[in-house]
Design an enzyme around this catalytic site. Structure first.
Site, PDB file in Angstrom:
ATOM      1  N   CYS A 181       0.829  -1.197   0.000  1.00 25.55           N
ATOM      2  CA  CYS A 181       0.000   0.000   0.000  1.00 25.55           C
ATOM      3  C   CYS A 181       0.871   1.257   0.000  1.00 25.55           C
ATOM      4  O   CYS A 181       1.420   1.613  -1.032  1.00 25.55           O
ATOM      5  CB  CYS A 181      -0.983  -0.044   1.172  1.00 25.55           C
ATOM      6  SG  CYS A 181      -2.454   0.925   0.857  1.00 25.55           S
ATOM      7  N   HIS A 225      -3.361  -5.210   0.452  1.00 23.91           N
ATOM      8  CA  HIS A 225      -2.690  -5.765   1.636  1.00 23.91           C
ATOM      9  C   HIS A 225      -2.712  -7.295   1.575  1.00 23.91           C
ATOM     10  O   HIS A 225      -3.671  -7.908   2.038  1.00 23.91           O
ATOM     11  CB  HIS A 225      -3.408  -5.304   2.911  1.00 23.91           C
ATOM     12  CG  HIS A 225      -3.213  -3.858   3.216  1.00 23.91           C
ATOM     13  ND1 HIS A 225      -2.253  -3.408   4.095  1.00 23.91           N
ATOM     14  CD2 HIS A 225      -3.831  -2.758   2.734  1.00 23.91           C
ATOM     15  CE1 HIS A 225      -2.299  -2.085   4.150  1.00 23.91           C
ATOM     16  NE2 HIS A 225      -3.254  -1.665   3.341  1.00 23.91           N
ATOM     17  N   GLU A 259      -1.274  -9.415   3.305  1.00 19.70           N
ATOM     18  CA  GLU A 259      -1.180 -10.082   4.621  1.00 19.70           C
ATOM     19  C   GLU A 259      -2.542 -10.506   5.167  1.00 19.70           C
ATOM     20  O   GLU A 259      -2.640 -11.430   5.971  1.00 19.70           O
ATOM     21  CB  GLU A 259      -0.452  -9.191   5.639  1.00 19.70           C
ATOM     22  CG  GLU A 259      -1.192  -7.933   6.096  1.00 19.70           C
ATOM     23  CD  GLU A 259      -0.947  -6.737   5.192  1.00 19.70           C
ATOM     24  OE1 GLU A 259      -0.609  -6.937   4.009  1.00 19.70           O
ATOM     25  OE2 GLU A 259      -1.132  -5.598   5.664  1.00 19.70           O
TER      26      GLU A 259
END
Ligand code: GLN
Length: 575
Positions: free
Chosen positions: A368, A495, A497
């Protein structure tokens, strides 16, 4: 529907979320379909407007919900997909009651905490618990509800009252209360102290909640005499007291619960003992053990803000020693991650770090803000646009390479970003990211941003060597950037993750660690032709290993600041 309520006692930060997730996993291993709800008794509508300093990572869901990081624990442990409504806050409850009051739904009555707020909490729980979260149809069997905060907090009172009424409403055999508490040892040779837990259980009982199990957090395993004392004073039977002592990594917690037969106590309270199978946790336990065998570290420098130091320590931050130490850590790293962030503090340092990784062939993953940073560096260093910047940091810059997205709101901050699951189409088949994602034509990942790469500057940047390999459906929004001439230089507007799972690591983190440990070529060759499931290549934590039998920790926990640290000293990035 069966309900398991998890409350916390004595102190915060005990690892209540990890405990509740582990309980969910244990029940899932008994072949039950498990969902979860997290209650956060603060007044914010959601976690989106809170600083990570205050509240930890803001977790983003598929539906764009900006929620407490514990929902990340639930999604990872249980491999489920939750919705924004699975995170209940005081703000949301009051907002719904006040909306109803304005509509005239309570016409004639005085609107009060009891029964209006407490009823709203109960019907919210009932409604949300029934939502399928595992991709199958029909309601789940068990809902694990975690009540945030600690027993005794003023702000959780209406929730405690509502849950007390709820336990009575759903009836015995459908409700199980697990109280997670701390049993501290005051000095190294001293004995574990049970008094704080006794007081906390007394507090719980005084508010009408009766614990079925005590999950006691401690540094070492509790002796039976300590458990007996707790049993006597807290009126909980000995076999329902579980000792959750510190372990080498959090993935061991489900086995710790199983070894002490916590599932039997829970299933008994839920009237399910005779109808479900014994928990099958072999694969999970093997994964936890494999984590302990990882012995060759990969050093990843995560370049964020100076988290421990505020502006009041500005002169310390600026001191040459601190600067030198930061450079030394960066130079010692095998890989660099620049994670997401907001505001201009620390941005120039992050740009220097991206430049360093780019120029020195150090594997780089920009998430990001980290992607935007990489583009700013490229515009400044390679296109020689010295003042190139994001309009977030310099609204008047002559070379705005990152700009505010047209659909954003400049007046309302809550929930107005580009949020949640969005599609990215690959625009190159031979790029590393597409290969790492198993050569799919598109992927769905979660977003949370207000700014984007300026599409007008893309031709210039591409001509100079940057490659925008992933874009949205319009082709105008840049979502993945790569530097093909570099061993591993990837920036993503999303993102990755948030969808990483234990045993199914996010493709781009896997790529980063592989690049940092000299195994990327092997991994990319392996991925050719394999259509993985969107965020993983193959299965298993031991996916990366060389002829030297080295294991590199690439589990789903390679996410940014995910877990409470108290279970082990390895929180978040293990690498
Ligand atoms: N501040 C940047 C934006 O709003 C990056 C956001 C982020 O890193 N999550 O676009």
């Amino acid at each position: 529907m069966k309900y398991v309520l998890v409350t916390g006692g004595v102190v915060s930060g005990l690892g209540k979320g990890v405990t509740a997730s582990s309980i969910g996993l244990l029940l899932q291993a008994c072949d039950l379909r498990v969902t979860s709800i997290k209650i956060d008794p603060y007044l914010n509508t959601d976690a989106g407007t809170m600083s990570p300093f205050e509240h930890g990572e803001v977790f983003v869901l598929d539906d764009g919900g900006e929620v407490d990081l514990d929902l990340g624990n639930y999604e990872r442990f249980l491999d489920i997909k939750l919705t924004r409504d699975h995170n209940i806050t005081t703000g949301k409850i009051y907002q719904s009651v006040i909306d109803k009051e304005r509509r005239g739904d309570y016409l004639g009555s005085t609107v009060q905490v009891v029964p209006h707020i407490t009823d709203a909490i109960q019907s919210w729980i009932k409604r949300v618990a029934a939502i399928p979260v595992d991709g199958k149809e029909g309601s789940p069997d068990v809902c694990v509800i975690e009540l945030g905060g600690t027993i005794g907090d003023i702000e959780s009172m209406p929730f405690i009252e509502a849950l007390g009424q709820f336990s009575y409403r759903v009836g015995a055999g459908n409700f199980c209360l697990i109280h997670v508490s701390l049993v501290p040892v005051l000095n190294v040779v001293g004995e574990p102290k049970t008094k704080p837990t006794q007081h906390s259980v007394r507090g719980l009982r005084s508010m009408g909640l009766v614990p079925n199990l005590l999950a006691c957090r401690s540094t070492t395993e509790l002796d039976v005499n300590v458990k007996e004392k707790l049993s006597r004073f807290c009126h909980v039977s000995l076999q329902n007291i579980v000792s959750l002592y510190d372990v080498t990594n959090i993935w061991h917690i489900p086995s710790l619960l199983r070894e002490q037969k916590a599932h039997e106590a829970i299933l008994k309270a839920l009237d399910l003992l005779s109808v479900v199978r014994k928990p099958a946790l072999e694969e999970w336990t093997a994964m936890a053990q494999r984590c302990d065998m990882l012995h060759e570290p990969v050093r990843v420098a995560m370049v964020g803000k100076y988290t421990g130091l505020s502006d009041s320590y500005l002169s310390v931050v600026k001191s040459p020693d601190v600067n030198r130490a930061a450079w030394n850590s960066l130079k010692a790293a095998d890989a660099v991650v620049v994670p997401g962030g907001f505001g201009d503090r620390g941005v120039e340092g992050k740009i220097i770090a991206a430049k360093y990784a780019r120029e020195n062939n150090i594997p780089y993953l920009g998430i990001c803000l980290g992607m935007q940073i990489a583009v700013i560096d490229y515009a400044r260093s390679v296109l020689d646009l010295q003042n190139a910047n994001s309009t977030e940091f310099d609204p008047k810059t002559e070379n705005p390479c990152v700009i505010f997205m047209p659909e954003g709101s400049k007046t309302h901050m809550g929930g107005t970003m580009r949020l949640g699951s969005r599609r990215t189409y690959f625009h190159a088949t031979d790029c590393k990211s597409a290969q790492l994602y198993g050569n799919q034509s598109f992927i769905d990942e979660r977003h949370r941003h207000r700014y984007e790469v300026n599409p007008n500057m893309v031709p210039q940047l591409e001509k100079a060597g940057l490659s925008f390999t992933g874009k949205d459906e319009s082709g105008q929004r840049m979502q993945i950037v790569e530097l093909p001439s570099h061993p591993y230089f990837v920036g993503v507007q999303f993102h990755p993750e948030f969808k990483s799972r234990p045993g199914k690591p996010s493709a781009l983190f896997l790529g980063l660690i592989a690049a940092a440990s000299g195994q990327l070529d092997w991994l990319l060759k392996k991925s050719v032709g394999s259509k993985a499931n969107g965020c993983s290549i193959g299965k298993g934590m031991s996916g990366l290993s060389s002829t030297h039998h080295r294991y590199v920790n690439v589990n789903g926990n390679v996410s940014v600041g995910s877990f409470d640290g108290m279970y082990s000293n390895s929180n978040g990035l293990h690498v």
